[in-house]
Design an enzyme around this catalytic site. Structure first.
Site, PDB file in Angstrom:
ATOM      1  N   GLY A  55       0.830  -1.206   0.000  1.00  0.00           N
ATOM      2  CA  GLY A  55       0.000   0.000   0.000  1.00  0.00           C
ATOM      3  C   GLY A  55       0.856   1.243   0.000  1.00  0.00           C
ATOM      4  O   GLY A  55       2.058   1.167   0.303  1.00  0.00           O
ATOM      5  N   CYS A  82       5.119  -6.346   1.526  1.00  0.00           N
ATOM      6  CA  CYS A  82       5.517  -4.932   1.551  1.00  0.00           C
ATOM      7  C   CYS A  82       4.880  -4.202   2.735  1.00  0.00           C
ATOM      8  O   CYS A  82       5.237  -4.469   3.870  1.00  0.00           O
ATOM      9  CB  CYS A  82       5.180  -4.301   0.194  1.00  0.00           C
ATOM     10  SG  CYS A  82       6.013  -2.742  -0.068  1.00  0.00           S
ATOM     11  N   TYR A  83       3.912  -3.322   2.491  1.00  0.00           N
ATOM     12  CA  TYR A  83       3.229  -2.648   3.605  1.00  0.00           C
ATOM     13  C   TYR A  83       2.682  -3.697   4.571  1.00  0.00           C
ATOM     14  O   TYR A  83       2.734  -3.528   5.797  1.00  0.00           O
ATOM     15  CB  TYR A  83       2.084  -1.785   3.046  1.00  0.00           C
ATOM     16  CG  TYR A  83       1.288  -1.030   4.101  1.00  0.00           C
ATOM     17  CD1 TYR A  83       1.660   0.245   4.498  1.00  0.00           C
ATOM     18  CD2 TYR A  83       0.167  -1.607   4.685  1.00  0.00           C
ATOM     19  CE1 TYR A  83       0.935   0.934   5.472  1.00  0.00           C
ATOM     20  CE2 TYR A  83      -0.566  -0.924   5.654  1.00  0.00           C
ATOM     21  CZ  TYR A  83      -0.179   0.345   6.037  1.00  0.00           C
ATOM     22  OH  TYR A  83      -0.897   1.018   6.985  1.00  0.00           O
ATOM     23  N   HIS A 169       7.806  -7.851  -3.733  1.00  0.00           N
ATOM     24  CA  HIS A 169       6.513  -8.220  -4.312  1.00  0.00           C
ATOM     25  C   HIS A 169       6.608  -9.546  -5.076  1.00  0.00           C
ATOM     26  O   HIS A 169       7.035  -9.564  -6.231  1.00  0.00           O
ATOM     27  CB  HIS A 169       6.038  -7.113  -5.273  1.00  0.00           C
ATOM     28  CG  HIS A 169       5.611  -5.881  -4.552  1.00  0.00           C
ATOM     29  ND1 HIS A 169       4.299  -5.632  -4.221  1.00  0.00           N
ATOM     30  CD2 HIS A 169       6.322  -4.841  -4.077  1.00  0.00           C
ATOM     31  CE1 HIS A 169       4.222  -4.486  -3.574  1.00  0.00           C
ATOM     32  NE2 HIS A 169       5.440  -3.982  -3.468  1.00  0.00           N
ATOM     33  N   GLU A 171       4.254 -11.155  -6.357  1.00  0.00           N
ATOM     34  CA  GLU A 171       3.222 -11.204  -7.404  1.00  0.00           C
ATOM     35  C   GLU A 171       3.689 -10.577  -8.720  1.00  0.00           C
ATOM     36  O   GLU A 171       3.081 -10.769  -9.760  1.00  0.00           O
ATOM     37  CB  GLU A 171       1.938 -10.502  -6.916  1.00  0.00           C
ATOM     38  CG  GLU A 171       1.991  -8.983  -6.788  1.00  0.00           C
ATOM     39  CD  GLU A 171       2.635  -8.491  -5.490  1.00  0.00           C
ATOM     40  OE1 GLU A 171       3.368  -9.258  -4.851  1.00  0.00           O
ATOM     41  OE2 GLU A 171       2.412  -7.314  -5.132  1.00  0.00           O
ATOM     42  N   SER A 223     -18.892  -1.465 -27.932  1.00  0.00           N
ATOM     43  CA  SER A 223     -17.717  -0.777 -28.476  1.00  0.00           C
ATOM     44  C   SER A 223     -17.046  -1.582 -29.587  1.00  0.00           C
ATOM     45  O   SER A 223     -16.234  -1.057 -30.334  1.00  0.00           O
ATOM     46  CB  SER A 223     -16.699  -0.536 -27.366  1.00  0.00           C
ATOM     47  OG  SER A 223     -16.063  -1.751 -27.054  1.00  0.00           O
ATOM     48  N   GLY A 224     -17.362  -2.885 -29.651  1.00  0.00           N
ATOM     49  CA  GLY A 224     -16.740  -3.707 -30.683  1.00  0.00           C
ATOM     50  C   GLY A 224     -15.476  -4.402 -30.201  1.00  0.00           C
ATOM     51  O   GLY A 224     -14.869  -5.166 -30.944  1.00  0.00           O
ATOM     52  N   GLY A 225     -15.068  -4.149 -28.985  1.00  0.00           N
ATOM     53  CA  GLY A 225     -13.905  -4.838 -28.427  1.00  0.00           C
ATOM     54  C   GLY A 225     -14.342  -6.190 -27.869  1.00  0.00           C
ATOM     55  O   GLY A 225     -15.538  -6.472 -27.767  1.00  0.00           O
ATOM     56  N   VAL A 226     -13.348  -6.999 -27.475  1.00  0.00           N
ATOM     57  CA  VAL A 226     -13.682  -8.346 -27.009  1.00  0.00           C
ATOM     58  C   VAL A 226     -14.591  -8.307 -25.773  1.00  0.00           C
ATOM     59  O   VAL A 226     -15.533  -9.092 -25.657  1.00  0.00           O
ATOM     60  CB  VAL A 226     -12.399  -9.194 -26.768  1.00  0.00           C
ATOM     61  CG1 VAL A 226     -11.453  -8.522 -25.840  1.00  0.00           C
ATOM     62  CG2 VAL A 226     -12.739 -10.564 -26.233  1.00  0.00           C
ATOM     63  N   ASP A 227     -14.357  -7.333 -24.879  1.00  0.00           N
ATOM     64  CA  ASP A 227     -15.172  -7.268 -23.656  1.00  0.00           C
ATOM     65  C   ASP A 227     -16.636  -7.012 -23.990  1.00  0.00           C
ATOM     66  O   ASP A 227     -17.538  -7.625 -23.417  1.00  0.00           O
ATOM     67  CB  ASP A 227     -14.679  -6.152 -22.717  1.00  0.00           C
ATOM     68  CG  ASP A 227     -13.189  -6.243 -22.452  1.00  0.00           C
ATOM     69  OD1 ASP A 227     -12.646  -7.344 -22.597  1.00  0.00           O
ATOM     70  OD2 ASP A 227     -12.582  -5.213 -22.114  1.00  0.00           O
ATOM     71  N   SER A 228     -16.867  -6.084 -24.914  1.00  0.00           N
ATOM     72  CA  SER A 228     -18.275  -5.780 -25.205  1.00  0.00           C
ATOM     73  C   SER A 228     -18.904  -6.895 -26.044  1.00  0.00           C
ATOM     74  O   SER A 228     -20.078  -7.199 -25.881  1.00  0.00           O
ATOM     75  CB  SER A 228     -18.453  -4.392 -25.819  1.00  0.00           C
ATOM     76  OG  SER A 228     -18.081  -4.372 -27.146  1.00  0.00           O
ATOM     77  N   LYS A 369      -8.850  -9.651 -18.532  1.00  0.00           N
ATOM     78  CA  LYS A 369      -9.015  -9.777 -19.985  1.00  0.00           C
ATOM     79  C   LYS A 369      -8.855 -11.214 -20.492  1.00  0.00           C
ATOM     80  O   LYS A 369      -9.649 -11.688 -21.297  1.00  0.00           O
ATOM     81  CB  LYS A 369      -8.014  -8.852 -20.669  1.00  0.00           C
ATOM     82  CG  LYS A 369      -8.050  -8.832 -22.155  1.00  0.00           C
ATOM     83  CD  LYS A 369      -9.144  -7.958 -22.744  1.00  0.00           C
ATOM     84  CE  LYS A 369      -8.740  -6.531 -22.916  1.00  0.00           C
ATOM     85  NZ  LYS A 369      -9.858  -5.640 -23.193  1.00  0.00           N
TER      86      LYS A 369
END
Ligand code: XMP
Length: 513
Positions: A55, A82-83, A169, A171, A223-228, A369
Site C-alpha cells: 500500500g 511490503c506494507y 513483491h 506477485e 464498443s466492438g472490443g472483445v469485452d463488449s 481480460k
C-alpha cells in the site's frame, strides 16, 4: 467439494489485484476485500489463508490503514507483502522508520533460513522491491528469514505461528521465484486444493441476468472490443431481443471499423444498431485538452445518446457494459478499497455521469481480460473477435494529445491504418497485444524533397501484456520500425517525425492520456 478461498486484504497497492490474479491462475479462488473488513466477516468466509497487500501509506503515519491484532488469533495462515509486512511487525510492537536507502526495482535477495515459504527456492535470487520504509526493531516473536544488501529485514516469519512476510513483491513477474513463493504459501502453508475453474461462469451469469432483468429492457453500449462482444453475447443468450446493442460512431473510430463491426456481428447473429454521433462528439470536445475532461465529456455524450435511444425503445431499466476488473481498478471505483489512487477514469466506469438513470449490468466486471477471452471461447465466439486488439471507448480522441480538430483526426486515422496494414504484412498482429499511434501536439523541423517541413511528431506504441495492468514495450525488428516510419512519413501529410515508445507499464500507462 467446497472450493478453497484465499482472502487478500487490500491496503491500496496498485498490485493487489495481481496477487489475486496469480492465485486464481494457480486454481485457487481468491477475493479482495478492503483492509477494514471485520474479523467476524473474515471468519464467516472461512478462508484457508489471508494475504495483507502492499500500500502507499506508512504504518507509523496518523490515519494509516491498520488491522486488529485479533487477526493473529484466528489460526489462519497470513502472508504480509511490503506494507503488509511492516504492518505485521508494527502491530506486534515493532518499530518502522523511513529508510535511508530507498529500494525500487530489481534487487538481489538472500534467504537466511530455510522455511516452508522458501521451499525449493535458491538461496540467492532477484526480487522486485518498491519501498521507502523499513523495520528498525523487530518484535521478539518475529525472526528474519531473508535480507538484501540495503534491507536487513526483507523477509520474516513468526516463531510459532503460520505468519510469514516479505518486503518485496512476489506477485510481480520481475521477482524471479515469486510465483513459487505464492505457491508455497497457498499449497504448503495454507494447504489449499487447486479446484477453482471459471467453468460454470456462463450458466451462472445467464441465470443471474435473466432473474435480474425479468421483462425489462437492456441497452448495451457496444464498443466492438472483445469485452463488449463477450458481454453482449452473454446477455443476448440470457434475454434475446430484450437486449438492444447500440454502437456509437463517435468519429474517433479506426478506418472501416464500423463496417468490420457490422460484419462480425452478422457472423454471430448479434443484432446491433449503429448511431452516427460524430458531430456531437467533435463539438463537445472542442478546445478541450485535459485527458480526464475528455473522458468525462465523452461519458456524458454516450449516456445522453443511450437515454434518447432508451426513450424510443421504452421500458429500458438497465445499461449493460463490457467493464472488466482492470477498468474498475484503474478507475479506482474499486469497491474493496478507498486508498488506491485513481489512474484514469476509463469512460465506461469513472466517466459515467452521477445523474445517470440506468441500473448497470456488468457481467464481466470481476474478470481479467484473458479470463474474458476464455469465456468468449467457451461461448463459441470466433478468433477474430477474441483476439482483436483492445480499442479504448474514447477512441482516437485520447490518442490525439491535447486539443482535437478534424485535421488531426484525418492524420491519425491514416497513420493507424498504415500501422495495421504493416502489422498484417509482417504477421505481427497476433504476436503483440496492442499497437497504435499517438499524435503529439509537438511540431519539429524536417526536410523532404529539399524543402523544409514543420509538422507533427507521431509515436508508435506497441506492447505485450497478459492482462493490460502491466505491460512491456514490444521488441520489434528495426526492419519493421523502419517500414512504419518511412510509410507514415511518406504517406501521411502532417507527420514528419516518428518515435517508438520504449516504456513499460508501470511506470507509464498504455495509452498516453
Ligand atoms: P492504460 O492506458 O490505462 O490502458 O494503461 C489499459 C487498457 O485500457 C484501455 N483504455 C481504455 N478503455 N476506455 C476504455 O474502454 C478508456 O477510457 C480507456 N483508457 C484506456 C487501453 O487501450 C488499454 O488496452
Amino acid at each position: 467439494m467446497k472450493k478453497d478461498l484465499i482472502i487478500i486484504l487490500d491496503f491500496g497497492s496498485q498490485y493487489s489485484h495481481i496477487i489475486a490474479r496469480r492465485i486464481r491462475d494457480l486454481g485457487v479462488y481468491t477475493l479482495l476485500y478492503s483492509y477494514d473488513i471485520s474479523i467476524h466477516n473474515i471468519l464467516s468466509k472461512k478462508p484457508k489463508g489471508i494475504i495483507l497487500s502492499g500500500g502507499p501509506c506508512s504504518v507509523y503515519e496518523k490515519n494509516s490503514p491498520l488491522i486488529s491484532k485479533n487477526i493473529f488469533k484466528l489460526h489462519i495462515p497470513i502472508l504480509g507483502i511490503c506494507y503488509g509486512m511492516q504492518l505485521i511487525s508494527f502491530i506486534l510492537g515493532g518499530k518502522i522508520e523511513e529508510s535511508k536507502y530507498k529500494e525500487y526495482g530489481k534487487v538481489d535477495f538472500t534467504i537466511d533460513k530455510i522455511n516452508d515459504l522458501f521451499y525449493k527456492i535458491p538461496k540467492k535470487s532477484i526480487v522486485w522491491m518498491s519501498h521507502f520504509d523499513e523495520i528498525k526493531d523487530l518484535p521478539k516473536e518475529l525472526k528474519i528469514i531473508g535480507h538484501t544488501s540495503s534491507c536487513r529485514v526483507a523477509a520474516l516469519t513468526h516463531i510459532n505461528k503460520n505468519i510469514y512476510a516479505v518486503q518485496f513483491h512476489p506477485e510481480v513477474q520481475h521477482t524471479k521465484f515469486g510465483i513459487f513463493i505464492l505457491k508455497n504459501f497457498i499449497f504448503r502453508i495454507c494447504k489449499c486444493n487447486s479446484k477453482w475453474k471459471i467453468n460454470n461462469f456462463i450458466e451462472k451469469s445467464i441465470d443471474k441476468i435473466k432473474k435480474r432483468v425479468y421483462g425489462k429492457r437492456v441497452i448495451l453500449g457496444f464498443s466492438g472490443g472483445v469485452d463488449s462482444f463477450v458481454s453482449a453475447y452473454l446477455i443476448y443468450k440470457a434475454i434475446g431481443n430484450y437486449l438492444n446493442c447500440i454502437f456509437v460512431d463517435t468519429g474517433f473510430l479506426l478506418k472501416k471499423e464500423k463496417e468490420k463491426i457490422s460484419l462480425l456481428c452478422k457472423k454471430i447473429n448479434l443484432p446491433i444498431k449503429i448511431i452516427d454521433a460524430k458531430n456531437n462528439f467533435l463539438s463537445s470536445l472542442n478546445g478541450i485538452s485535459d485527458p480526464e475532461m475528455k473522458r468525462k465529456i465523452i461519458g456524458k455524450e454516450f449516456i445522453s445518446i443511450f437515454q434518447k435511444e432508451s426513450e424510443k425503445i421504452g421500458n429500458v431499466e438497465f445499461l449493460a457494459q463490457g467493464t472488466i476488473y482492470s477498468d474498475i481498478i484503474e478507475s479506482s471505483i474499486f469497491s474493496s478499497n478507498k486508498l488506491s489512487c485513481s489512474i484514469k477514469s476509463h469512460h465506461n466506469v469513472g466517466g459515467l455521469p452521477i445523474s445517470m438513470k440506468f441500473k448497470l449490468i456488468e457481467p464481466l466486471k470481476e474478470l481479467f481480460k484473458d479470463e474474458v477471452r476464455k469465456i468468449g471461447k467457451k461461448l463459441g465466439l470466433p478468433k477474430e473477435i477474441l483476439y482483436r486488439h483492445p480499442f479504448p471507448g474514447p477512441g482516437l480522441s485520447i490518442r490525439i494529445i491535447g486539443k482535437i480538430n478534424e485535421k488531426k483526426i484525418i492524420i491519425i486515422k491514416k497513420a493507424e491504418n498504415i500501422l495495421y496494414e504493416e502489422l498484417n504484412n509482417y504477421n505481427i498482429y497476433d504476436t503483440v497485444n496492442q499497437a497504435f499511434i499517438i499524435l503529439l501536439p509537438i511540431k519539429s523541423v524536417g526536410v523532404m524533397g529539399d524543402k523544409r517541413t514543420y509538422e507533427y511528431t507521431a509515436v508508435l506504441r506497441v506492447i505485450n501484456t497478459e492482462d493490460f495492468m502491466t505491460a512491456t514495450f514490444s521488441h520489434l525488428s528495426y526492419d519493421f520500425l523502419e517500414k512504419i516510419s518511412s510509410r507514415i512519413i511518406n504517406e501521411v501529410e502532417g507527420i514528419n517525425r516518428m518515435v517508438y515508445d520504449i516504456t513499460s507499464k508501470p511506470p507509464s500507462t498504455i495509452e498516453w492520456e
